[in-house]
Structure formats: structure tokens, C-alpha cells
Design an enzyme around this catalytic site. Structure first.
Site, mmCIF file in Angstrom:
data_model
loop_
_atom_site.group_PDB
_atom_site.id
_atom_site.type_symbol
_atom_site.label_atom_id
_atom_site.label_comp_id
_atom_site.label_asym_id
_atom_site.label_seq_id
_atom_site.Cartn_x
_atom_site.Cartn_y
_atom_site.Cartn_z
ATOM 1 C CD GLU A 101 -7.858 48.302 35.999
ATOM 2 O OE1 GLU A 101 -8.843 47.661 35.963
ATOM 3 O OE2 GLU A 101 -6.842 48.655 36.546
ATOM 4 C CB CYS A 114 0.279 52.250 37.253
ATOM 5 S SG CYS A 114 0.308 50.705 36.989
ATOM 6 C CB CYS A 121 -2.377 39.016 32.077
ATOM 7 S SG CYS A 121 -0.633 38.486 32.119
ATOM 8 C CB CYS A 125 -0.610 35.604 38.683
ATOM 9 S SG CYS A 125 1.088 35.731 37.819
ATOM 10 C CB CYS A 128 -3.122 38.914 39.244
ATOM 11 S SG CYS A 128 -3.426 40.082 37.899
ATOM 12 C CD GLU A 174 5.267 39.550 32.058
ATOM 13 O OE1 GLU A 174 4.864 39.761 33.249
ATOM 14 O OE2 GLU A 174 6.375 40.060 31.642
ATOM 15 C CB SER A 228 6.082 39.612 39.934
ATOM 16 O OG SER A 228 5.720 40.872 39.602
ATOM 17 C CG LEU A 229 11.102 35.591 43.367
ATOM 18 C CD1 LEU A 229 11.345 35.322 41.971
ATOM 19 C CD2 LEU A 229 12.276 35.942 44.159
ATOM 20 C CB CYS A 345 -2.871 45.378 37.632
ATOM 21 S SG CYS A 345 -2.552 43.477 37.795
HETATM 22 N N1 SAH Z 1 2.655 41.585 34.878
HETATM 23 C C1 SAH Z 1 3.560 42.117 35.461
HETATM 24 C C2 SAH Z 1 3.240 43.557 35.695
HETATM 25 C C3 SAH Z 1 1.753 43.724 35.940
HETATM 26 S S1 SAH Z 1 1.176 43.145 37.878
HETATM 27 C C4 SAH Z 1 3.824 41.370 36.837
HETATM 28 O O1 SAH Z 1 3.158 40.683 37.133
HETATM 29 O O2 SAH Z 1 4.810 42.024 37.288
HETATM 30 C C5 SAH Z 1 2.260 44.256 38.748
HETATM 31 C C6 SAH Z 1 2.345 43.659 40.234
HETATM 32 O O3 SAH Z 1 1.032 43.706 40.987
HETATM 33 C C7 SAH Z 1 3.016 42.360 40.487
HETATM 34 O O4 SAH Z 1 4.175 42.251 41.143
HETATM 35 C C8 SAH Z 1 1.707 41.520 40.718
HETATM 36 O O5 SAH Z 1 2.225 40.349 41.251
HETATM 37 C C9 SAH Z 1 0.950 42.647 41.582
HETATM 38 N N2 SAH Z 1 -0.276 42.170 41.880
HETATM 39 C C10 SAH Z 1 -1.164 41.583 40.940
HETATM 40 N N3 SAH Z 1 -2.339 41.483 41.585
HETATM 41 C C11 SAH Z 1 -2.325 41.889 42.834
HETATM 42 C C12 SAH Z 1 -3.235 41.708 43.917
HETATM 43 N N4 SAH Z 1 -4.414 41.291 43.958
HETATM 44 N N5 SAH Z 1 -2.703 42.155 45.134
HETATM 45 C C13 SAH Z 1 -1.333 42.752 45.256
HETATM 46 N N6 SAH Z 1 -0.665 42.842 44.387
HETATM 47 C C14 SAH Z 1 -1.046 42.290 43.131
HETATM 48 FE FE1 SF4 Z 2 -0.394 38.999 34.437
HETATM 49 FE FE2 SF4 Z 2 0.955 40.339 36.184
HETATM 50 FE FE3 SF4 Z 2 -1.295 39.614 36.805
HETATM 51 FE FE4 SF4 Z 2 0.296 37.681 36.743
HETATM 52 S S1 SF4 Z 2 0.528 39.589 38.065
HETATM 53 S S2 SF4 Z 2 -1.565 37.350 35.712
HETATM 54 S S3 SF4 Z 2 1.793 38.254 35.174
HETATM 55 S S4 SF4 Z 2 -0.709 41.141 35.156
#
Ligand code: SAH
Ligand code: SF4
Length: 359
Positions: A101, A114, A121, A125, A128, A174, A228-229, A345
Site C-alpha cells: 500500500e 506514506c 511485517c 503488533c 495492526c 517496519e 511507536s510506544l 496501514c
Molecule cells: N512499523 C512502523 C511503521 C508503520 S505503522 C511502526 O510501527 O511505527 C505506522 C503507525 O500506525 C504506528 O504508530 C502504528 O502503531 C500505527 N497503527 C498501526 N495499526 C493501527 C491501527 N489499527 N489503528 C491506529 N494506529 C495504527
Molecule cells: Fe509492523 Fe508497525 Fe504494524 Fe507493528 S504497527 S505490526 S511494527 S507495521
């Protein structure tokens, strides 16, 4: 002479391009014209364009078909636009059939792309959509560059005089798990002779791959770092981010402190707010203590629902924000005005898969 494995011209930085031309007996001078065609003009067909004879001969002998080099030109297999028309999300098919994407967003006259850095990945998480798919493979630099070229082409069609000024690595994958390809791609993307997106307009978003953050710190990397904390204790974070078992919260915050100290740059922290998981006033207060002394900006992200996660978006985001602001941190909500385009994403791909499964 053709090589065993064809290589993408979009994978090469400027010096790499000079080298391959030199190996083919073409002097460095011609690299500029080829670079301009690839990255400034975004040319996808080198056969129709005029070049000086030595370069023309090299291109004819070396690029396309089963020759030594090819161009990355992913095929658009789906597109979704937000109802306000300001966000366009593309599903792009790569040469091996993998689908990724790319999103083009334009708000307040500023346009941002973006990009994805991996197919799938590995970090898993729980909230996600990309994490729920698992890891497929890393993207090559050219596959990252090609996403930017595509977004710029679309922007040019919509607004011929607007420039694509910002890039965020917040698509699938990531970035710091694929750091070598990412850094090569960003060198190409920020080169002023080509695409020319300024390094301070480029954000690398990471789940907290500590060695990658330390490398960015040591190399005084010019890009913005977003971490991303999502959790203020090991336990709170581990419930959402499995990667925290590998790189603990303590290691991560220490790496962020090193990054801030060595680069003098602000660290952006992203926090997806989930009801009852990480949105309490106590969590906000702990977060303020954790980040004390770091030049930090906190971005709060409302949770986008995904098929594989039962959590819901938090209703107490504003109280959370007030506590962090009172502690002196800039704290904003991430704009999610593109939410109606399956904005999170990996969500378009997941949704499309579900649609196809129904057919
Ligand atoms: N892997 C990297 C970058 C891609 S995700 C990372 O994790 O930072 C980009 C951002 O989108 C991250 O902060 C992630 O936590 C957030 N994200 C992913 N899925 C999400 C969701 N379903 N709702 C809100 N934020 C989300
Ligand atoms: Fe990967 Fe970022 Fe999604 Fe976590 S939030 S699974 S690191 S893409």
C-alpha cells in the site's frame, strides 16, 4: 553481457549508477541524464526518450526484457479515495506479485506520501492489520522509491504545480527491520537532482528496533524519528507490541535519549489510544515521567478497528492529552481525515482480501 539476476535501476544511488555505467564503458557524465530521467522526470519508458548516443546504446543493450537491468514500475491494482478526495490509497503489485500500500495525502496545501517498507511485517503488533498478516519479505530500495514516484505522478495529474514535499514511512512494514534498503531509498529520494524531498520532511516511524535507532543516532541521520510506544510499562506495552520482548521499554527509552543527545533532534512518539488498555490518566502521568528530559512530541492516534483485534478506540483521548500537555510536552492528535479510506496501514489490503474471499 547479461547478469544472472536482473537488477533494478531504481535500486541504485547516484554513485551506483555511475559505477554500472562505467562498467558498461559509459563515462560518468551520462549518469546525470539517466538520473534526471529516472528520478526528476519519473520516466518509466526509456526507449522513447532521447539520450546522447553512448547512453542510448547502453540503455538499448542493458535495460528491459531479460537484460541486466529493469525499472521498478508497480501496477496499480486498486485505489480508494476518501470522500473529501484529499486522501488516495493505492494498492500496488510488485514484480513478484506481492501487493503493498501507498497513500497520498493532501491537507492544507501540503502533500505527503506514506510508503510501505516491507510486504507484511514481522513485529506482530496486535492492533495492526499488517502485523496480523505476518512477514513476507523486505522491499528493495527501488520498490520504495517507485511508490514515491507513483504518488508524485498522481499529484502532478491532480495539481500540476504542487510539489510532493513530505514522506512518512508509516505504511506496511517496519522500516528499521529493513534499514539498509530504507537508507539507500532515502538517499535517492532526498537527492536534489531527482525527487528532492528534504530530509527534515522525511519521517521514519519505528516500533522500537533499538539497534536501528542507535545507528540513526551514531550516523547523525538527518531524518525525523518517530517511535511507536503505546505503553508506559513493560507489561502494558508487551500486551500490544510483542517486539518489546526483544527490545525492552528501558532499552528503547535509553536509545531515544542517546538519539536526542547525539543528534540534537526532537523525538516523536506515537501512541495508539485503546480503550482500557493504555488510555488511563495514570498511564499518561507515567508516560510523562518516562519521557522526562527528552525533547519529545507525542502524537495520539485514534485506533482504527481491524478484523483481528477486539479492542476499541478510546473515549478519553482529550484527558490523556491534557495530562501530557500539563507536563510540558507538545501533544497532538494525528489527523485521520482519511479514515473512510480504510486508513490504517495494511487495512486496504486486508479488506480487499476479505472481499476477494467472498467472491
Ligand atoms: N512499523 C512502523 C511503521 C508503520 S505503522 C511502526 O510501527 O511505527 C505506522 C503507525 O500506525 C504506528 O504508530 C502504528 O502503531 C500505527 N497503527 C498501526 N495499526 C493501527 C491501527 N489499527 N489503528 C491506529 N494506529 C495504527
Ligand atoms: Fe509492523 Fe508497525 Fe504494524 Fe507493528 S504497527 S505490526 S511494527 S507495521
Amino acid at each position: 553481457m547479461s547478469r544472472a539476476v536482473p537488477q533494478s535501476l531504481h535500486d541504485l544511488g547516484f554513485s551506483g549508477l555511475v559505477e554500472v555505467l562505467a562498467a558498461g564503458g559509459v563515462i560518468a557524465h551520462h549518469a546525470k541524464a539517466l538520473w534526471r530521467a529516472l528520478h526528476r522526470e519519473g520516466e518509466l519508458d526509456l526507449t522513447t526518450r532521447s539520450f546522447l548516443p553512448p547512453l542510448r546504446r547502453w540503455i538499448d543493450a542493458s535495460v528491459g526484457g531479460d537484460k541486466a537491468f529493469f525499472l521498478d514500475a508497480p501496477e496499480v491494482v486498486d485505489e480508494i479515495r476518501s470522500s473529501d478526495g484529499l486522501t488516495r490509497k493505492f494498492l500496488l503489485r510488485l514484480r513478484d506479485g506481492q501487493v503493498i500500500e501507498t497513500v497520498l495525502m493532501g491537507y492544507d496545501g501540503r502533500h505527503t506520501v506514506c510508503v510501505s517498507t516491507q510486504a507484511g511485517c514481522a513485529m506482530g503488533c496486535v492492533f495492526c492489520a499488517t502485523g496480523q498478516m505476518g512477514f513476507v519479505r523486505h522491499l528493495r530500495p527501488g520498490e520504495i522509491v517507485a511508490q514515491v514516484l507513483h504518488a508524485r505522478r498522481v499529484l502532478k495529474e491532480m495539481h500540476p504545480h504542487k510539489r510532493l514535499r513530505n514522506l512518512v514511512m508509516m505504511g506496511m512494514g517496519e522500516p528499521l527491520h529493513n534499514i539498509d534498503s530504507v537508507m539507500t531509498a532515502l538517499e535517492i529520494i532526498s537527492d536534489v537532482r531527482g525527487i528532492g524531498i528534504g530530509p527534515s520532511h522525511i519521517s521514519i516511524s519505528t516500533v522500537g528496533v533499538v539497534p536501528g535507532i542507535l545507528r540513526m543516532a551514531e550516523e547523525n541521520s538527518p531524518y525525523r524519528l518517530a517511535v511507536s510506544l503505546h505503553g508506559s510499562t513493560e507489561q502494558e506495552r508487551a500486551a500490544l507490541v510483542p517486539a518489546s520482548k526483544r527490545w525492552s521499554l528501558e532499552m528503547l527509552i535509553s536509545a531515544c535519549r542517546d538519539y536526542g543527545r547525539l543528534t540534537g533532534r526532537r523525538v516523536f512518539f506515537e501512541w495508539t489510544l485503546i480503550e482500557g488498555k493504555n488510555d488511563s490518566p495514570e498511564t499518561a502521568a507515567r508516560l510523562a515521567v518516562l519521557l522526562a528530559g527528552i525533547d519529545a512530541h507525542i502524537n495520539l492516534i485514534p485506533l482504527n478497528p481491524t478484523g483481528g483485534f477486539s479492542g476499541t478506540a478510546s473515549g478519553s483521548g482529550h484527558a490523556f492529552q491534557r495530562i501530557l500537555r500539563a507536563a510540558g510536552f507538545p501533544c497532538t492528535f494525528r489527523q485521520r481525515r482519511g479514515i473512510d479510506v480504510a486508513a490504517g496501514c495494511g487495512m486496504l489490503k486486508a479488506e480487499r482480501r476479505a472481499r476477494v474471499a467472498l467472491l
